[in-house]
Design an enzyme around this catalytic site. Structure first.
Site, PDB file in Angstrom:
ATOM      1  N   ALA A 144      10.829 -14.918 -26.130  1.00  0.00           N
ATOM      2  CA  ALA A 144      10.613 -13.629 -26.855  1.00  0.00           C
ATOM      3  C   ALA A 144      11.619 -12.441 -26.034  1.00  0.00           C
ATOM      4  O   ALA A 144      11.346 -11.461 -26.137  1.00  0.00           O
ATOM      5  CB  ALA A 144       9.156 -13.249 -26.636  1.00  0.00           C
ATOM      6  N   ALA A 145      12.635 -13.178 -25.279  1.00  0.00           N
ATOM      7  CA  ALA A 145      13.302 -12.166 -24.699  1.00  0.00           C
ATOM      8  C   ALA A 145      13.981 -11.014 -25.465  1.00  0.00           C
ATOM      9  O   ALA A 145      14.223 -10.009 -25.468  1.00  0.00           O
ATOM     10  CB  ALA A 145      14.429 -12.727 -23.686  1.00  0.00           C
ATOM     11  N   GLY A 146      14.711 -11.484 -26.564  1.00  0.00           N
ATOM     12  CA  GLY A 146      15.474 -10.906 -27.546  1.00  0.00           C
ATOM     13  C   GLY A 146      14.364  -9.796 -28.306  1.00  0.00           C
ATOM     14  O   GLY A 146      14.669  -8.674 -28.575  1.00  0.00           O
ATOM     15  N   ASP A 147      13.180 -10.323 -28.786  1.00  0.00           N
ATOM     16  CA  ASP A 147      12.281  -9.597 -29.374  1.00  0.00           C
ATOM     17  C   ASP A 147      11.801  -8.533 -28.726  1.00  0.00           C
ATOM     18  O   ASP A 147      11.481  -7.414 -29.100  1.00  0.00           O
ATOM     19  CB  ASP A 147      11.163 -10.420 -29.886  1.00  0.00           C
TER      20      ASP A 147
END
Length: 318
Positions: free
Chosen positions: A267-270
């Site tokens: 979920a890094a980009g989110d």
């Protein structure tokens, strides 16, 4: 109102409003030593079932990181849908525009994470495919109330375009996270986008420029900005962020990534997108919002899972 937004209100801080149009999936996450090759069966060493979907993740991130958030999407009339709705409501997210499909199951994502913290994901859209332009028109008030409107590409493309077009008419700030980017965007989309935020693979798909370094990302961003996007922010994982901003240096600005030991990058980009949107909605400068989103994402990658990994505003150092 989420807990972070409540704390800000109590302290007299400005609270921005973010409306997210996007997907909601139940993530089925298996951890294995490495990603399997075609036709191969691997023994995994852990399994978890957690709320996810890029829309849901970004909504949760924006709420935990200080914004008032509304979600426009669709879940199925099943246990996964009830769980996803409940998890959003527990974060204080406005779910009045979250529909329930009587004919399609809730979306799912099958995720394998290896011991190097890389992942492979297969998504089955289910009820996410039933988010239509009619849903956007029916909830125009939520778009009008927003400081920032956030979209991705896990719902039908005509719906995403409708949301971006509505944001432009309403003079709201629009963010498109073009994920997953399986093909180039139609040319008429770019003028509707205030902030185009792809990762390196998505930026390569959209621009035709292969990306391995920040210099490559700069060339890709210049290509995408020339198409009409007002600002282009390319996320590069451990290499940081390359931002080509309106009215700034045409060479762009490179923001190095905080140095952390990654456990799970799911979920890094989110988290970055949600944190960036929340901070932008508060009225912060774009560069401050980028740095804030990076700090949030750096915490997220040190934890397992999608939504469980997303930090709260109180965890971000000043």
């Amino acid at each position: 109102m989420g807990n972070s937004a409540k704390a800000d209100a109590a302290n007299g801080a400005r609270i921005g409003r973010v409306t997210v149009i996007g997907s909601l999936n139940m993530d089925l996450v298996a951890r294995a030593p490495r990603l399997p090759r075609p036709g191969e069966t691997l023994a995994g060493h852990a399994f978890a079932q957690v709320p996810g979907g890029k829309g849901g993740n970004q909504a949760v991130a924006a709420a935990r990181l200080g914004a008032n958030v509304a979600m426009i999407g669709c879940v199925g009339d099943d246990s996964n849908g009830a769980t996803l709705r409940g998890s959003l409501e527990a974060e204080g997210i406005d779910c009045t525009a979250l529909a329930t499909s009587a004919s399609a199951p809730t979306g799912v994502a099958l995720i394998v994470v290896d011991d190097a913290s890389q992942n492979a994901i297969v998504i089955v859209a289910g009820s996410n495919a039933q988010v239509t332009p009619a849903n956007i028109a029916a909830h125009e008030a939520l778009l009008a109330q927003a400081d920032v409107i956030v979209c991705q590409l896990e719902t039908p493309l005509d719906t995403v375009r409708s949301a971006l077009a509505a944001g432009r008419v309403l003079k709201r700030t629009t963010i498109l996270n073009p994920a997953p980017a399986a093909r180039k965007l139609p040319p008429d989309w770019f003028p509707l986008i205030d902030y185009l935020i792809p990762n390196e693979l998505e930026a390569a798909t959209l621009s035709g420029v292969m990306i391995e370094t920040p210099d490559d990302a700069r060339r890709a961003a210049q290509t995408l900005k020339a198409k009409g996007a007002r600002n282009v922010i390319v996320t590069l994982g451990s290499q940081g962020v390359l931002a080509l901003l309106d009215g700034a240096d045409e060479a762009g600005v490179h923001f190095p990534s905080p140095n952390v030991e990654a456990v799970d990058t799911t979920a890094a980009g989110d988290t970055f997108v949600g944190g960036f949107a929340a901070e932008l909605a508060r009225g912060s400068a774009v560069t401050e919002a980028i740095t804030f989103g990076q700090r949030a994402a750096a915490i997220a990658v040190t934890r397992e899972g999608a939504q469980p990994s997303i930090p709260h505003r109180s965890e971000i150092s000043a």
